[in-house]
Scaffold this motif. Structure first.
Motif, mmCIF file in Angstrom:
data_model
loop_
_atom_site.group_PDB
_atom_site.id
_atom_site.type_symbol
_atom_site.label_atom_id
_atom_site.label_comp_id
_atom_site.label_asym_id
_atom_site.label_seq_id
_atom_site.Cartn_x
_atom_site.Cartn_y
_atom_site.Cartn_z
ATOM 1 N N GLN A 282 0.828 -1.222 0.000
ATOM 2 C CA GLN A 282 0.000 0.000 0.000
ATOM 3 C C GLN A 282 0.860 1.268 0.000
ATOM 4 O OE1 GLN A 282 -3.525 -0.035 0.184
ATOM 5 N NE2 GLN A 282 -3.410 -2.253 -0.050
ATOM 6 N N GLY A 283 2.151 1.103 -0.201
ATOM 7 C CA GLY A 283 2.994 2.286 -0.398
ATOM 8 C C GLY A 283 3.819 2.754 0.799
ATOM 9 N N ALA A 284 3.845 1.984 1.883
ATOM 10 C CA ALA A 284 4.683 2.406 3.015
ATOM 11 C C ALA A 284 6.157 2.262 2.629
ATOM 12 C CB ALA A 284 4.379 1.551 4.239
ATOM 13 N N GLN A 285 6.961 3.226 3.075
ATOM 14 C CA GLN A 285 8.399 3.216 2.767
ATOM 15 C C GLN A 285 9.163 2.913 4.045
ATOM 16 O OE1 GLN A 285 9.744 4.187 -0.335
ATOM 17 N NE2 GLN A 285 7.679 4.342 -1.169
ATOM 18 N N PHE A 286 10.051 1.977 3.995
ATOM 19 C CA PHE A 286 10.816 1.609 5.192
ATOM 20 C C PHE A 286 12.284 2.034 5.036
ATOM 21 C CE2 PHE A 286 7.103 -1.021 5.178
ATOM 22 C CZ PHE A 286 6.772 -1.173 6.499
ATOM 23 N N VAL A 287 12.735 2.885 5.938
ATOM 24 C CA VAL A 287 14.155 3.274 5.929
ATOM 25 C C VAL A 287 14.775 2.734 7.204
ATOM 26 C CG1 VAL A 287 15.785 5.214 6.004
ATOM 27 C CG2 VAL A 287 13.720 5.368 4.603
ATOM 28 N N LYS A 288 15.726 1.851 7.057
ATOM 29 C CA LYS A 288 16.325 1.222 8.230
ATOM 30 C C LYS A 288 17.399 2.142 8.801
ATOM 31 C CE LYS A 288 17.527 -3.557 9.349
ATOM 32 N NZ LYS A 288 17.692 -3.337 10.713
ATOM 33 N N VAL A 289 17.400 2.293 10.120
ATOM 34 C CA VAL A 289 18.424 3.143 10.743
ATOM 35 C C VAL A 289 19.792 2.520 10.454
ATOM 36 C CG1 VAL A 289 18.347 1.981 13.017
ATOM 37 C CG2 VAL A 289 18.988 4.375 12.889
#
Ligand code: BDP
Length: 322
Positions: A282-289
């Motif tokens: 559904q378009g969530a963006q995941f940026v990992k620390v």
């Protein structure tokens, strides 16, 4: 035998039969919706308690926080208005300061690490603190790894500075957000979606299954994967009820609780995978620390506070050491 005397005997027999099947209705508070791992596990607990006590205890599960938000439910359990509840350690720890360390950011490495402690000696100590405050732990549930998510993109700790971040109604969470130079906004769980939609908050933080089940991912599409808190949850029975149970009944409640916790943890792991798929689709963006150490360092004052307290130092050191 005279008819009236026979009638009297019949009445006595009926009464005795009625008494031996006397049912006790119990109320269980739950914040989550149908189908959620916590909900399913409480239902299995309810069913097992019913079976093991041959129908004496009938547990009705009130989901979706229909009986009130969590801080209210904590009080309701203490006063005996509800008998059973599933709580996140955050708001619970405000009523039981002896378990506050459980909410410290970057304390547990992952759920396996957390359960190694909670299923062992340390768990017994936390459970004793809880019992003294009115809550008998019958199962430790998984609250998973919590991360921040925001309406606007976030890719560093400094991006969180100045943001209004929704937190649970809990001291440690409030303090944590302040240490990130952001503004904590304590809100009940059910109000967070509206708050994100209406720009009352810029971000929130939670685990993946809740991020998905609440629909937060539809508004706050930018997840900054910090896993800053591995969060314990507990299925608890009020001491008011516990004190009324006999030995066998207590054993039945404990066994049902332990079994429900294992079920919950299993369903949980499956739900994480599902939630990741749904939200990504559904378009969530995941940026990992990339490097959590600047964030960890900021938490210094929180650790300092609990290290300085002789009541919590030992527990903290035990977890950090292993
Ligand atoms: C969820 C917990 C729930 C909390 C909620 C919150 O399972 O108990 O109330 O987060 O953030 O993950 O309020």
């Amino acid at each position: 035998m005279r008819a009236s005397f026979k009638g009297f005997l019949f009445l006595l027999a009926a009464l005795a039969a009625g008494l031996s099947h006397a049912q006790v209705k119990l109320r269980a508070w739950n914040i989550h919706p149908e189908g959620y791992p916590v909900t399913e596990a409480i239902k299995s607990f309810a069913e097992d308690v019913g079976k093991a006590t041959r129908g004496k205890y009938q547990v009705e599960v009130f989901s979706n926080a229909t009986l009130g938000d969590q801080p209210k439910a904590v009080q309701m359990l203490k006063s005996g208005e509800v008998d059973i509840a599933e709580f996140s350690s955050g708001p619970l720890s405000d009523a039981v300061p002896g378990i506050k360390v459980l909410n410290l950011p970057f304390l547990f490495k992952d759920s396996a690490h957390m359960f190694r402690h909670l299923d062992g000696k340390l768990g017994e100590r936390f459970a004793a603190n809880l019992k003294a405050a009115g809550f008998v732990v019958v199962g430790w549930y998984d609250g998973g790894a919590r991360s921040f998510y925001c309406v606007k993109p976030v890719s560093s700790v400094s991006d969180l500075a100045g943001k209004k971040i929704r937190v649970q109604q809990s001291d440690v969470y409030i303090e944590m957000v302040k240490l990130l130079n952001a503004t904590p906004v304590a809100l009940p769980f059910k109000d967070v979606l509206d708050a994100l939609q209406q720009d009352k908050v810029d971000c929130a933080e939670n685990n993946l299954p809740s991020y998905e089940s609440t629909g937060h991912y539809k508004v706050a599409k930018n997840v900054y994967v910090t896993s800053h808190v591995i969060s314990p949850e507990a299925l608890v029975v009020s001491t008011k009820l516990w004190d009324k149970l006999d030995k066998d009944e207590r054993a039945a409640f404990s066994a049902a609780g332990a079994k429900s916790a294992l079920l919950m943890r299993d369903l949980w792991n499956k739900r994480i995978t599902l939630a990741l798929e749904t939200t990504t689709r559904q378009g969530a963006q995941f940026v990992k620390v990339k490097d959590a150490s600047p964030m960890v360092r900021r938490m210094g004052p929180l650790y300092g506070k609990y290290m300085a307290d002789p009541k919590t130092r030992e527990e903290l050191l035990t977890i950090i050491a292993d």
